[in-house]
Write a protein that holds these residues in place. Structure first.
Motif, PDB file in Angstrom:
ATOM      1  N   GLY A 190       0.474  -1.463  -0.462  1.00 27.26           N
ATOM      2  CA  GLY A 190       0.252   0.180   0.295  1.00 27.26           C
ATOM      3  C   GLY A 190       1.138   1.290  -0.396  1.00 27.26           C
ATOM      4  N   TYR A 191       2.448   1.067   0.158  1.00 26.66           N
ATOM      5  CA  TYR A 191       3.336   2.281   0.527  1.00 26.66           C
ATOM      6  C   TYR A 191       3.700   2.631  -1.248  1.00 26.66           C
ATOM      7  N   ALA A 192       3.433   3.811  -1.709  1.00 21.41           N
ATOM      8  CA  ALA A 192       3.913   4.015  -3.121  1.00 21.41           C
ATOM      9  C   ALA A 192       5.423   4.747  -2.632  1.00 21.41           C
ATOM     10  N   PRO A 193       6.348   4.463  -3.855  1.00 19.09           N
ATOM     11  CA  PRO A 193       7.917   5.142  -3.602  1.00 19.09           C
ATOM     12  C   PRO A 193       7.966   6.705  -3.734  1.00 19.09           C
ATOM     13  N   LEU A 194       8.285   7.143  -2.656  1.00 14.54           N
ATOM     14  CA  LEU A 194       8.780   8.879  -2.265  1.00 14.54           C
ATOM     15  C   LEU A 194       9.061   9.842  -3.081  1.00 14.54           C
ATOM     16  N   ALA A 195      10.453   8.934  -3.352  1.00 16.80           N
ATOM     17  CA  ALA A 195      11.506   9.581  -3.116  1.00 16.80           C
ATOM     18  C   ALA A 195      11.789  10.221  -5.236  1.00 16.80           C
ATOM     19  N   ASN A 226      10.606  -0.112   2.521  1.00 19.12           N
ATOM     20  CA  ASN A 226       9.445  -0.374   2.457  1.00 19.12           C
ATOM     21  C   ASN A 226       9.777  -1.943   1.764  1.00 19.12           C
ATOM     22  N   THR A 227      10.552  -2.254   1.314  1.00 16.73           N
ATOM     23  CA  THR A 227      11.245  -2.413   0.128  1.00 16.73           C
ATOM     24  C   THR A 227      11.478  -4.179   0.556  1.00 16.73           C
ATOM     25  N   VAL A 347       5.899  -4.787  15.895  1.00 17.94           N
ATOM     26  CA  VAL A 347       4.884  -5.588  15.187  1.00 17.94           C
ATOM     27  C   VAL A 347       5.073  -5.212  13.481  1.00 17.94           C
ATOM     28  N   VAL A 348       5.339  -6.349  13.248  1.00 14.99           N
ATOM     29  CA  VAL A 348       5.534  -6.212  11.259  1.00 14.99           C
ATOM     30  C   VAL A 348       4.227  -5.989  11.106  1.00 14.99           C
ATOM     31  N   PRO A 352       3.776  -0.895   7.936  1.00 16.16           N
ATOM     32  CA  PRO A 352       2.805  -0.754   6.770  1.00 16.16           C
ATOM     33  C   PRO A 352       2.410   0.502   7.191  1.00 16.16           C
ATOM     34  N   ARG A 353       1.788   0.745   8.067  1.00 14.74           N
ATOM     35  CA  ARG A 353       1.150   2.092   8.601  1.00 14.74           C
ATOM     36  C   ARG A 353       2.221   3.104   8.582  1.00 14.74           C
ATOM     37  N   LEU A 354       3.304   2.337   9.963  1.00 15.43           N
ATOM     38  CA  LEU A 354       4.395   4.035  10.392  1.00 15.43           C
ATOM     39  C   LEU A 354       4.809   4.385   9.181  1.00 15.43           C
ATOM     40  N   LEU A 355       5.138   3.445   8.259  1.00 14.67           N
ATOM     41  CA  LEU A 355       6.297   3.614   6.954  1.00 14.67           C
ATOM     42  C   LEU A 355       5.444   4.609   6.341  1.00 14.67           C
ATOM     43  N   LEU A 356       2.934   4.550   6.032  1.00 16.32           N
ATOM     44  CA  LEU A 356       2.818   5.215   5.649  1.00 16.32           C
ATOM     45  C   LEU A 356       2.590   6.731   6.312  1.00 16.32           C
ATOM     46  N   ASP A 357       2.958   6.840   7.592  1.00 16.65           N
ATOM     47  CA  ASP A 357       2.999   8.736   8.018  1.00 16.65           C
ATOM     48  C   ASP A 357       4.031   8.421   8.334  1.00 16.65           C
ATOM     49  N   MET A 358       5.506   8.259   8.223  1.00 15.51           N
ATOM     50  CA  MET A 358       6.256   9.216   7.864  1.00 15.51           C
ATOM     51  C   MET A 358       6.130   9.837   6.692  1.00 15.51           C
TER      52      MET A 358
END
Length: 369
Positions: A190-195, A226-227, A347-348, A352-358
């Motif tokens: 659900g995470y899309a690359p940001l760079a 994410n990857t 907790v793995v 995804p939620r932590l990555l999306l928040d960052m």
């Protein structure tokens, strides 16, 4: 500019592109070098003022297959301008064509694109495209603007006459971070690359180079995390397969742990850059509570993996510590998908939620640059 480059088609039952002439019972249509279709009477009779044929669609429009519906744009004497029917428009009346008419199909444009070089045909230099709509026409010049944020897209395109020009006036073209980001395709988490998004956005105008480097580097770390966490999931599933022999179990286990190590380090370092961004970049963007809550545990697990050589001796900063050897305990990782070190855990399934928040945080910082 990007859009629908058009070629002149035929009459009544439209004819394929590349066929120079079509004929009817009492007329022919010849394609001139300038792309116009010229209607001529062939039965020798005097002009009775009635149409020789009717135009309803054309073939040969690049990027399309089959007939493309057209409608009358303007008639000036025997010069007839036709345009493609835009999406959402009702079916138009057929266009009458008379002896001596010359008809031209206008160029239909739906988007403008930005490039890093002067060659609009270069895919390597492409940055992003923006939907454009017509504002007004002065002579053969069509003035356009970008579609505004949250504006309803009614399907209108920009139609340019032969030899005409398109002008984007100052202030009428808007680049939006959310639009650029929408082109980034989400991964399976659900995470899309940001760079790539931030690189494009920060390169559009004057930006402090330090800020740009910092944010793109942080986004790259986040994308990598994410990857790697996606790979963690795959390797954990692989380890759970039944019927594995001992050597294969051990190979898959250490592959999993090694990937966890790299994933936690990438995520932890990105999280450090969240913590430091406001102070180092002079911003005042609120850090998501989820990041603040997870930060200490992620930092401790990350430190343990980054200094695994020290932990192997039972040490933390070269001194004995009761938690040091717990980084080598992978039981909960295998059974519960939880990464642990001492009393700290990650907790793995919550990653995804932590990555999306960052991700949202770094975008907010970039939006205020």
């Amino acid at each position: 500019m990007s859009g629908d480059e058009s070629t002149t088609g035929g009459a009544e039952n439209a004819h394929p592109a590349g066929v120079p002439t079509i004929t009817g019972s009492n007329f022919e249509i010849v394609r001139r070098e300038d792309g116009a279709g010229v209607v001529r009477r062939t039965d020798g009779r005097a002009d009775d003022g009635e149409p020789l044929t009717w135009l309803s669609d054309v073939y040969g429009v690049p990027g399309t297959e089959g007939p493309v519906p057209v409608t009358l744009y303007e008639r000036t004497g025997s010069r007839v301008l036709i345009r493609q029917v835009d999406p959402g428009e009702p079916t138009p009346d057929r266009i009458p064509l008379f002896d001596g008419d010359s008809f031209y199909l206008m160029l239909a444009l739906s988007h403008a694109s930005l490039h890093t070089n002067l060659d609009p045909g270069s895919s390597e230099g492409f940055l992003f495209g923006v939907r454009i709509v017509p504002v007004r026409t002065e002579g053969d010049t069509v003035f356009v603007r970008s579609l505004r944020k949250d504006e309803v897209d009614d399907g209108r395109r920009v139609h340019v006459p032969p030899g005409g020009t398109v002008t984007i006036e100052a202030g009428s073209f808007t680049a939006e971070l959310e639009h650029i980001d929408s082109m980034s395709e989400a991964t399976e988490s659900g995470y899309a690359p940001l760079a790539p998004t931030l690189w494009t956005w920060l390169g559009l105008g004057p930006t402090d180079e330090v800020t740009a480097r910092y944010l793109v580097a942080a986004a790259r770390r986040l994308d990598t995390a994410n990857t790697l966490f996606i790979d963690v999931g795959r390797r954990r599933e692989s380890l759970a397969e039944s019927g594995l022999a001992g050597p294969e179990i051990r190979r898959r286990l250490f592959d999993l742990v090694g990937t966890v190590e790299l994933a936690v380090i990438a995520m932890g370092r990105a999280m450090d850059m969240v913590e430091d961004a406001n102070d180092r970049l002079g911003r005042n963007v609120e850090v998501p509570p989820s990041i603040s809550a997870a930060q200490q545990s992620v930092k401790e697990i990350r430190n343990a993996y980054e200094h695994i050589d020290d932990r192997a001796f039972g040490n933390v900063r070269e001194r004995p510590h009761p938690d040091a050897l717990t980084i080598f305990n992978w039981e909960r990782l295998i059974r519960e998908n939880v990464i642990t070190y001492g009393r700290h855990e990650l907790v793995v399934d919550q990653v995804p939620r932590l990555l999306l928040d960052m991700r949202r945080y770094f975008k907010d910082v970039a939006a205020n640059v």
